[in-house]
Design a protein around this motif. Structure first.
Motif, PDB file in Angstrom:
ATOM      1  N   ARG A   1      34.708  42.149  36.881  1.00  0.00           N
ATOM      2  CA  ARG A   1      35.318  42.638  38.122  1.00  0.00           C
ATOM      3  C   ARG A   1      36.587  41.865  38.443  1.00  0.00           C
ATOM      4  NH1 ARG A   1      29.745  43.029  40.803  1.00  0.00           N
ATOM      5  NH2 ARG A   1      29.154  45.145  40.268  1.00  0.00           N
ATOM      6  N   ASP A   2      36.622  40.584  38.085  1.00  0.00           N
ATOM      7  CA  ASP A   2      37.814  39.780  38.325  1.00  0.00           C
ATOM      8  C   ASP A   2      38.935  40.137  37.348  1.00  0.00           C
ATOM      9  OD1 ASP A   2      36.536  38.441  40.365  1.00  0.00           O
ATOM     10  OD2 ASP A   2      35.946  36.751  39.103  1.00  0.00           O
ATOM     11  N   LEU A   3      38.582  40.624  36.191  1.00  0.00           N
ATOM     12  CA  LEU A   3      39.557  40.912  35.139  1.00  0.00           C
ATOM     13  C   LEU A   3      40.018  42.355  35.110  1.00  0.00           C
ATOM     14  CD1 LEU A   3      37.940  39.050  32.123  1.00  0.00           C
ATOM     15  CD2 LEU A   3      39.952  38.364  33.423  1.00  0.00           C
ATOM     16  N   ILE A   4      39.073  43.250  35.323  1.00  0.00           N
ATOM     17  CA  ILE A   4      39.328  44.668  35.082  1.00  0.00           C
ATOM     18  C   ILE A   4      39.092  45.467  36.365  1.00  0.00           C
ATOM     19  CG2 ILE A   4      38.573  46.698  33.774  1.00  0.00           C
ATOM     20  CD1 ILE A   4      37.654  44.716  31.595  1.00  0.00           C
ATOM     21  N   HIS A   5      40.038  46.348  36.652  1.00  0.00           N
ATOM     22  CA  HIS A   5      39.923  47.212  37.828  1.00  0.00           C
ATOM     23  C   HIS A   5      39.927  48.664  37.351  1.00  0.00           C
ATOM     24  CE1 HIS A   5      40.321  48.427  41.977  1.00  0.00           C
ATOM     25  NE2 HIS A   5      41.324  49.225  41.622  1.00  0.00           N
ATOM     26  N   ILE A   6      38.996  49.435  37.900  1.00  0.00           N
ATOM     27  CA  ILE A   6      38.925  50.863  37.568  1.00  0.00           C
ATOM     28  C   ILE A   6      38.941  51.639  38.878  1.00  0.00           C
ATOM     29  CG2 ILE A   6      37.568  52.700  36.503  1.00  0.00           C
ATOM     30  CD1 ILE A   6      36.376  50.540  34.649  1.00  0.00           C
ATOM     31  N   ASP A   7      39.940  52.500  39.012  1.00  0.00           N
ATOM     32  CA  ASP A   7      40.108  53.293  40.228  1.00  0.00           C
ATOM     33  C   ASP A   7      40.650  54.656  39.803  1.00  0.00           C
ATOM     34  OD1 ASP A   7      41.121  54.540  42.544  1.00  0.00           O
ATOM     35  OD2 ASP A   7      41.761  52.642  43.418  1.00  0.00           O
ATOM     36  N   PRO A   8      39.976  55.728  40.194  1.00  0.00           N
ATOM     37  CA  PRO A   8      40.438  57.064  39.808  1.00  0.00           C
ATOM     38  C   PRO A   8      41.889  57.345  40.218  1.00  0.00           C
ATOM     39  CG  PRO A   8      38.322  57.201  40.936  1.00  0.00           C
ATOM     40  CD  PRO A   8      38.763  55.779  41.012  1.00  0.00           C
TER      41      PRO A   8
ATOM     42  N   PRO B   1      40.881  51.714  32.765  1.00  0.00           N
ATOM     43  CA  PRO B   1      40.733  50.298  33.113  1.00  0.00           C
ATOM     44  C   PRO B   1      42.063  49.562  32.998  1.00  0.00           C
ATOM     45  CG  PRO B   1      39.008  50.985  31.588  1.00  0.00           C
ATOM     46  CD  PRO B   1      40.013  52.100  31.649  1.00  0.00           C
ATOM     47  N   VAL B   2      42.408  48.834  34.062  1.00  0.00           N
ATOM     48  CA  VAL B   2      43.650  48.058  34.092  1.00  0.00           C
ATOM     49  C   VAL B   2      43.307  46.606  34.425  1.00  0.00           C
ATOM     50  CG1 VAL B   2      45.072  50.029  34.808  1.00  0.00           C
ATOM     51  CG2 VAL B   2      44.076  48.538  36.555  1.00  0.00           C
ATOM     52  N   PHE B   3      44.257  45.720  34.135  1.00  0.00           N
ATOM     53  CA  PHE B   3      44.095  44.335  34.557  1.00  0.00           C
ATOM     54  C   PHE B   3      44.121  44.311  36.084  1.00  0.00           C
ATOM     55  CE2 PHE B   3      45.713  43.745  30.265  1.00  0.00           C
ATOM     56  CZ  PHE B   3      44.907  42.724  29.790  1.00  0.00           C
ATOM     57  N   THR B   4      43.184  43.612  36.700  1.00  0.00           N
ATOM     58  CA  THR B   4      43.109  43.535  38.153  1.00  0.00           C
ATOM     59  C   THR B   4      44.436  43.054  38.729  1.00  0.00           C
ATOM     60  OG1 THR B   4      40.734  43.154  38.105  1.00  0.00           O
ATOM     61  CG2 THR B   4      41.893  42.429  40.077  1.00  0.00           C
ATOM     62  N   GLY B   5      44.885  43.752  39.770  1.00  0.00           N
ATOM     63  CA  GLY B   5      46.130  43.395  40.436  1.00  0.00           C
ATOM     64  C   GLY B   5      47.371  43.951  39.764  1.00  0.00           C
ATOM     65  N   THR B   6      47.170  44.789  38.736  1.00  0.00           N
ATOM     66  CA  THR B   6      48.303  45.368  38.010  1.00  0.00           C
ATOM     67  C   THR B   6      48.048  46.855  37.784  1.00  0.00           C
ATOM     68  OG1 THR B   6      47.526  45.241  35.707  1.00  0.00           O
ATOM     69  CG2 THR B   6      48.381  43.199  36.688  1.00  0.00           C
TER      70      THR B   6
ATOM     71  N   LEU C   1      52.734  39.229  27.060  1.00  0.00           N
ATOM     72  CA  LEU C   1      52.887  38.674  28.404  1.00  0.00           C
ATOM     73  C   LEU C   1      54.328  38.791  28.896  1.00  0.00           C
ATOM     74  CD1 LEU C   1      50.585  35.564  27.972  1.00  0.00           C
ATOM     75  CD2 LEU C   1      50.074  37.651  29.270  1.00  0.00           C
ATOM     76  N   ASP C   2      55.292  38.669  27.990  1.00  0.00           N
ATOM     77  CA  ASP C   2      56.694  38.875  28.357  1.00  0.00           C
ATOM     78  C   ASP C   2      56.946  40.336  28.734  1.00  0.00           C
ATOM     79  OD1 ASP C   2      57.332  36.217  27.912  1.00  0.00           O
ATOM     80  OD2 ASP C   2      58.190  36.579  25.921  1.00  0.00           O
ATOM     81  N   ASP C   3      56.314  41.249  27.991  1.00  0.00           N
ATOM     82  CA  ASP C   3      56.484  42.681  28.248  1.00  0.00           C
ATOM     83  C   ASP C   3      55.814  43.113  29.557  1.00  0.00           C
ATOM     84  OD1 ASP C   3      57.850  42.904  25.859  1.00  0.00           O
ATOM     85  OD2 ASP C   3      56.186  43.840  24.761  1.00  0.00           O
ATOM     86  N   PHE C   4      54.737  42.414  29.938  1.00  0.00           N
ATOM     87  CA  PHE C   4      53.952  42.779  31.121  1.00  0.00           C
ATOM     88  C   PHE C   4      53.738  41.540  31.988  1.00  0.00           C
ATOM     89  CE2 PHE C   4      52.910  45.766  27.766  1.00  0.00           C
ATOM     90  CZ  PHE C   4      53.146  46.976  28.408  1.00  0.00           C
ATOM     91  N   PRO C   5      54.780  41.122  32.704  1.00  0.00           N
ATOM     92  CA  PRO C   5      54.711  39.869  33.463  1.00  0.00           C
ATOM     93  C   PRO C   5      53.692  39.862  34.606  1.00  0.00           C
ATOM     94  CG  PRO C   5      56.764  41.029  33.913  1.00  0.00           C
ATOM     95  CD  PRO C   5      56.073  41.765  32.808  1.00  0.00           C
ATOM     96  N   THR C   6      53.181  41.027  35.003  1.00  0.00           N
ATOM     97  CA  THR C   6      52.166  41.046  36.059  1.00  0.00           C
ATOM     98  C   THR C   6      50.792  40.619  35.536  1.00  0.00           C
ATOM     99  OG1 THR C   6      51.750  43.413  35.700  1.00  0.00           O
ATOM    100  CG2 THR C   6      53.335  42.821  37.435  1.00  0.00           C
ATOM    101  N   VAL C   7      50.624  40.599  34.220  1.00  0.00           N
ATOM    102  CA  VAL C   7      49.366  40.127  33.612  1.00  0.00           C
ATOM    103  C   VAL C   7      49.515  38.637  33.339  1.00  0.00           C
ATOM    104  CG1 VAL C   7      47.786  40.342  31.654  1.00  0.00           C
ATOM    105  CG2 VAL C   7      48.960  42.374  32.535  1.00  0.00           C
ATOM    106  N   THR C   8      48.543  37.848  33.791  1.00  0.00           N
ATOM    107  CA  THR C   8      48.600  36.412  33.533  1.00  0.00           C
ATOM    108  C   THR C   8      47.996  36.098  32.163  1.00  0.00           C
ATOM    109  OG1 THR C   8      46.424  35.904  34.472  1.00  0.00           O
ATOM    110  CG2 THR C   8      48.317  35.927  36.002  1.00  0.00           C
ATOM    111  N   LYS C   9      48.399  34.970  31.638  1.00  0.00           N
ATOM    112  CA  LYS C   9      47.832  34.534  30.359  1.00  0.00           C
ATOM    113  C   LYS C   9      46.316  34.362  30.494  1.00  0.00           C
ATOM    114  CE  LYS C   9      48.396  31.300  26.579  1.00  0.00           C
ATOM    115  NZ  LYS C   9      49.252  30.253  26.007  1.00  0.00           N
ATOM    116  N   GLU C  10      45.871  33.846  31.636  1.00  0.00           N
ATOM    117  CA  GLU C  10      44.443  33.650  31.872  1.00  0.00           C
ATOM    118  C   GLU C  10      43.693  34.984  31.824  1.00  0.00           C
ATOM    119  OE1 GLU C  10      46.902  32.304  33.781  1.00  0.00           O
ATOM    120  OE2 GLU C  10      46.685  30.249  33.046  1.00  0.00           O
ATOM    121  N   GLN C  11      44.278  36.031  32.424  1.00  0.00           N
ATOM    122  CA  GLN C  11      43.644  37.353  32.383  1.00  0.00           C
ATOM    123  C   GLN C  11      43.534  37.859  30.952  1.00  0.00           C
ATOM    124  OE1 GLN C  11      46.404  39.271  35.190  1.00  0.00           O
ATOM    125  NE2 GLN C  11      44.596  40.095  36.217  1.00  0.00           N
ATOM    126  N   ALA C  12      44.620  37.744  30.199  1.00  0.00           N
ATOM    127  CA  ALA C  12      44.635  38.259  28.828  1.00  0.00           C
ATOM    128  C   ALA C  12      43.639  37.505  27.956  1.00  0.00           C
ATOM    129  CB  ALA C  12      46.042  38.166  28.248  1.00  0.00           C
TER     130      ALA C  12
END
Length: 93
Positions: free
Chosen positions: A22-29, A36-41, A62-73
């Motif tokens: 739940r902290d990593l992945i967000h699913i919303d129709p 499934p997307v990275f939470t907060g992105t 991570l350079d291509d998608f700066p909203t994703v943190t290294k910790e999330q990936a």
């Protein structure tokens, strides 16, 4: 009994996975049709795996998608590793 404590341990691990997921992945129709997307992105989880399959480094992803943190990936890769190397993976088939 041993089997009860084993089951309790497995249930605890599953709860931890769910919390971690739940902290990593967000699913919303309403976000990318429920993909499934990275939470907060708005970055699909699949994009990370697509980059790695194409021999694109984690750093470049991570350079291509700066909203994703290294910790999330890294945590997402760890969850995938735990899931796919678990002896219980057969239950997914």
């Amino acid at each position: 009994s041993k089997s009860h404590s084993f089951l309790t341990c497995n249930e605890t691990i599953l709860k931890l996975y769910r919390m971690e997921l739940r902290d990593l992945i967000h699913i919303d129709p309403d976000v990318l049709g429920g993909q499934p997307v990275f939470t907060g992105t708005r970055v699909p989880i699949e994009t990370l795996f697509d980059h790695l399959e194409a021999d694109i480094s984690l750093e470049e992803f991570l350079d291509d998608f700066p909203t994703v943190t290294k910790e999330q990936a890294v945590a997402t890769l760890e969850v995938a590793n735990k899931l796919l190397t678990s002896k219980n993976v057969v239950k997914l088939y």
